[in-house]
Write an enzyme that holds these catalytic residues in place. Sequence first.
Site, mmCIF file in Angstrom:
data_model
loop_
_atom_site.group_PDB
_atom_site.id
_atom_site.type_symbol
_atom_site.label_atom_id
_atom_site.label_comp_id
_atom_site.label_asym_id
_atom_site.label_seq_id
_atom_site.Cartn_x
_atom_site.Cartn_y
_atom_site.Cartn_z
ATOM 1 N N ASP A 73 0.820 -1.219 0.000
ATOM 2 C CA ASP A 73 0.000 0.000 0.000
ATOM 3 C C ASP A 73 0.853 1.268 0.000
ATOM 4 O O ASP A 73 0.504 2.261 0.632
ATOM 5 C CB ASP A 73 -0.976 0.012 1.188
ATOM 6 C CG ASP A 73 -1.821 -1.240 1.206
ATOM 7 O OD1 ASP A 73 -2.238 -1.672 0.123
ATOM 8 O OD2 ASP A 73 -2.038 -1.793 2.296
ATOM 9 N N HIS A 123 -4.673 -2.537 -5.436
ATOM 10 C CA HIS A 123 -4.025 -1.330 -5.961
ATOM 11 C C HIS A 123 -5.111 -0.308 -6.291
ATOM 12 O O HIS A 123 -6.115 -0.654 -6.896
ATOM 13 C CB HIS A 123 -3.252 -1.631 -7.241
ATOM 14 C CG HIS A 123 -2.124 -2.591 -7.056
ATOM 15 N ND1 HIS A 123 -1.047 -2.326 -6.251
ATOM 16 C CD2 HIS A 123 -1.897 -3.823 -7.578
ATOM 17 C CE1 HIS A 123 -0.204 -3.344 -6.299
ATOM 18 N NE2 HIS A 123 -0.710 -4.274 -7.080
#
Length: 340
Positions: free
Chosen positions: A13, A43
């Site tokens: 992340d 994503h």
Amino acid sequence: MTCSILVGGAWGDEGKGKCITYLCDSDKPDIIARAGVGPNAGHSVEFNGEKYGLRLTPSGFVHTGAKLMIGAGVLVNPDVLFSEFENLKKYNVKERMCVDPRCAIIKEDHMNRDKSSQHLAKKIGSTGSGCGPANSDRVMRTIDLARDIPELEEYITDVSLACNEAIDNGEEVFIEGSQGFALSLYYGTYPFVTSKDTTASTFAADVGVGPTKIDEVINVFKAYISRVGEGPFPTEMTQKEAEEKGLEEYGVVTGRRRRIGYFDMELAKESCRINGATQIALTCVDRLYPDCARTQDFNDLSVDTKKFIEEIQSETGVPVTIISTGPDLKDTIDLRNELL
Ligand code: GTP
Ligand code: IMP
Ligand code: MG
């Protein structure tokens, strides 16, 4: 022409989604190949005012001239892939997708075992996406491969052959890693890690490209750190502190609140060393230094921000070539021409 690998520098992340979209948009790769564990990844891509959450489709999908590939090392859940085809219809993702016949397949049983396992779900805090049990079955050599699944027949392509031929023909190949260095089964905070190595060498192997063919390894860090799930986190701050700084975050796949911490220089150094990083992309600089929001020129960054970036550069020995100052692709400082 180059073959690049993009990797996450910490616990995932890091904003890889935005970096990949930016780099693929300007570099125009002929092939964008997804490496990494599987659909445990999430994503985020924001493009033309719309926001997409992806788990298997390469984040570079917005560059419609590129072929999209999933390498043999990646676990595929066909339901996740097909639902992304639907959500990304206007980008012709389905028509451009190639899946290696050697990808292993996640089934309902893998997800059930992941979610009901006291060890994986509770102790490790897994994503419940079935990746751990599927990789375990893969090691036991009992899992089905993509070549055994009739619904995938039209996408089956030798991804390794396609990538190597493209490289030999002077085309551009971009390999997208997922997760992050500190989640690596080998180098991360074991046992609080994912079910595979998540460093650049494994991402190259995932798509079947040898180490001598790789030109650039771009290591992505966020200006602060986040972590979902359990495990050590030396620079963690309290939730209250994260809120006061406006840094709270929630996961794309699980919706879980992320733990937040300060940038960790020791982790950054180790991550650059083991990944063999040639460049660093630094994201969310505006969230740590709000006065830098949407800045597009390095000279306009505040003194503190420049000092922070220079320290990362001198400690890791790796140039910070991409600085992201907001979610939009335009909110990017690109120093590749100056630093490479
Ligand atoms: P990866 O798992 O590394 O791909 O990261 P991610 O895309 O999952 O990150 P996350 O889900 O946390 O999403 C990041 C969010 O921040 C997305 O909405 C991005 O559009 C946004 N974002 C990316 N870079 C920046 C940045 O530099 N500044 C700000 N303010 N937002 C960013
Ligand atoms: P698993 O990969 O689902 O087995 O989860 C193992 C650990 O890795 C958990 O702490 C997850 O939260 C973490 N993890 C796996 N994939 C990602 C990712 O893409 N981003 C952030 N954390 C992840
Ligand atoms: Mg993510």
